[in-house]
Design a protein around this motif. Sequence first.
Motif, mmCIF file in Angstrom:
data_model
loop_
_atom_site.group_PDB
_atom_site.id
_atom_site.type_symbol
_atom_site.label_atom_id
_atom_site.label_comp_id
_atom_site.label_asym_id
_atom_site.label_seq_id
_atom_site.Cartn_x
_atom_site.Cartn_y
_atom_site.Cartn_z
ATOM 1 N N LEU A 76 0.833 -1.194 0.000
ATOM 2 C CA LEU A 76 0.000 0.000 0.000
ATOM 3 C C LEU A 76 0.871 1.248 0.000
ATOM 4 C CD1 LEU A 76 -2.665 -1.054 2.645
ATOM 5 C CD2 LEU A 76 -3.169 -0.434 0.273
ATOM 6 N N ARG A 77 0.323 2.313 -0.596
ATOM 7 C CA ARG A 77 1.008 3.596 -0.597
ATOM 8 C C ARG A 77 0.039 4.685 -0.167
ATOM 9 N NH1 ARG A 77 3.680 4.149 -6.431
ATOM 10 N NH2 ARG A 77 1.584 3.442 -7.049
ATOM 11 N N ARG A 78 0.568 5.747 0.404
ATOM 12 C CA ARG A 78 -0.273 6.888 0.759
ATOM 13 C C ARG A 78 -0.918 7.422 -0.512
ATOM 14 N NH1 ARG A 78 4.797 7.870 2.814
ATOM 15 N NH2 ARG A 78 5.063 7.421 5.056
ATOM 16 N N GLY A 79 -2.174 7.767 -0.412
ATOM 17 C CA GLY A 79 -2.919 8.255 -1.568
ATOM 18 C C GLY A 79 -3.711 7.187 -2.293
ATOM 19 N N ASP A 80 -3.432 5.906 -2.020
ATOM 20 C CA ASP A 80 -4.203 4.827 -2.647
ATOM 21 C C ASP A 80 -5.667 4.900 -2.221
ATOM 22 O OD1 ASP A 80 -2.071 3.706 -3.985
ATOM 23 O OD2 ASP A 80 -1.722 2.115 -2.517
ATOM 24 N N VAL A 81 -6.557 4.625 -3.164
ATOM 25 C CA VAL A 81 -7.976 4.471 -2.842
ATOM 26 C C VAL A 81 -8.219 2.985 -2.622
ATOM 27 C CG1 VAL A 81 -10.340 4.753 -3.674
ATOM 28 C CG2 VAL A 81 -8.615 6.495 -4.201
ATOM 29 N N VAL A 82 -8.664 2.631 -1.420
ATOM 30 C CA VAL A 82 -8.774 1.210 -1.078
ATOM 31 C C VAL A 82 -10.181 0.835 -0.637
ATOM 32 C CG1 VAL A 82 -6.344 0.981 -0.430
ATOM 33 C CG2 VAL A 82 -8.026 1.613 1.320
ATOM 34 N N VAL A 83 -10.530 -0.411 -0.938
ATOM 35 C CA VAL A 83 -11.745 -1.026 -0.410
ATOM 36 C C VAL A 83 -11.336 -1.899 0.762
ATOM 37 C CG1 VAL A 83 -13.592 -2.700 -0.889
ATOM 38 C CG2 VAL A 83 -12.971 -0.986 -2.611
ATOM 39 N N PHE A 84 -12.081 -1.797 1.858
ATOM 40 C CA PHE A 84 -11.774 -2.606 3.036
ATOM 41 C C PHE A 84 -13.056 -3.087 3.692
ATOM 42 C CE2 PHE A 84 -11.923 1.829 4.242
ATOM 43 C CZ PHE A 84 -12.637 1.863 5.436
ATOM 44 N N GLN A 85 -12.943 -4.205 4.387
ATOM 45 C CA GLN A 85 -14.078 -4.747 5.120
ATOM 46 C C GLN A 85 -14.329 -3.917 6.370
ATOM 47 O OE1 GLN A 85 -12.773 -8.779 5.799
ATOM 48 N NE2 GLN A 85 -13.723 -9.523 3.922
#
Length: 210
Positions: A76-85
């Motif tokens: 992961l990197r700062r600024g990533d758009v992530v989906v999480f549970q």
Amino acid sequence: MSEPTVPSPGAEPRKRPGWKFLRDLVVIVVVALLASFLVKAYLVRSFYIPSASMENTLLIGDRVIVNELVPGVVPLRRGDVVVFQDPGGWLGPGQGDDLIKRVIGLPGDRVSCCDAQGRLSVNGHAVDEPYVVLQAGSDRVSLQDFSVTVPKGQLWVMGDNRYESADSRVHGTVPESDVVGRAFLTTWPVSRWTVLSRYGDEWDGVPDRG
């Protein structure tokens, strides 16, 4: 008038070209279906955007493709758009199990807001966030002031629509293990087709905390 050719005893009968074509077609379809299943099961997934918390980057009704190799294979990197549970308590009954936000702080980062220009800072570095929806008449990227150190194995995440997003400011950090993947492409509606940016020019200037 020529005599018809009689196959010699023991000669293998000639195969029909149509049968070979049909066999090859079946093999291609099976391989394609198997590859599609494996890709969907282990590499990418599609997610629907149900709320306004990531506007104007993502709108209600958008569909995004998520790379599930992040963070298991790709960090992961700062600024990533992530989906999480949902780590627990973020979503109400009937609202599903997944959320989508932007990664602001990695494990060990010091995240604070806001400086004199209304900006958020990570490890003492002020970050310009052009994607944030600001409140009318304000230059602050967050209504609330905060200063936190992200624990080991956790992430600090925030929505781009900060004044309409219940994120780490309300619920705290997210375990890295709860991340499903990184959203990298908006696919629907067609007019919204675009590659999602992590704004590396802004985030790559943040120093790691020693």
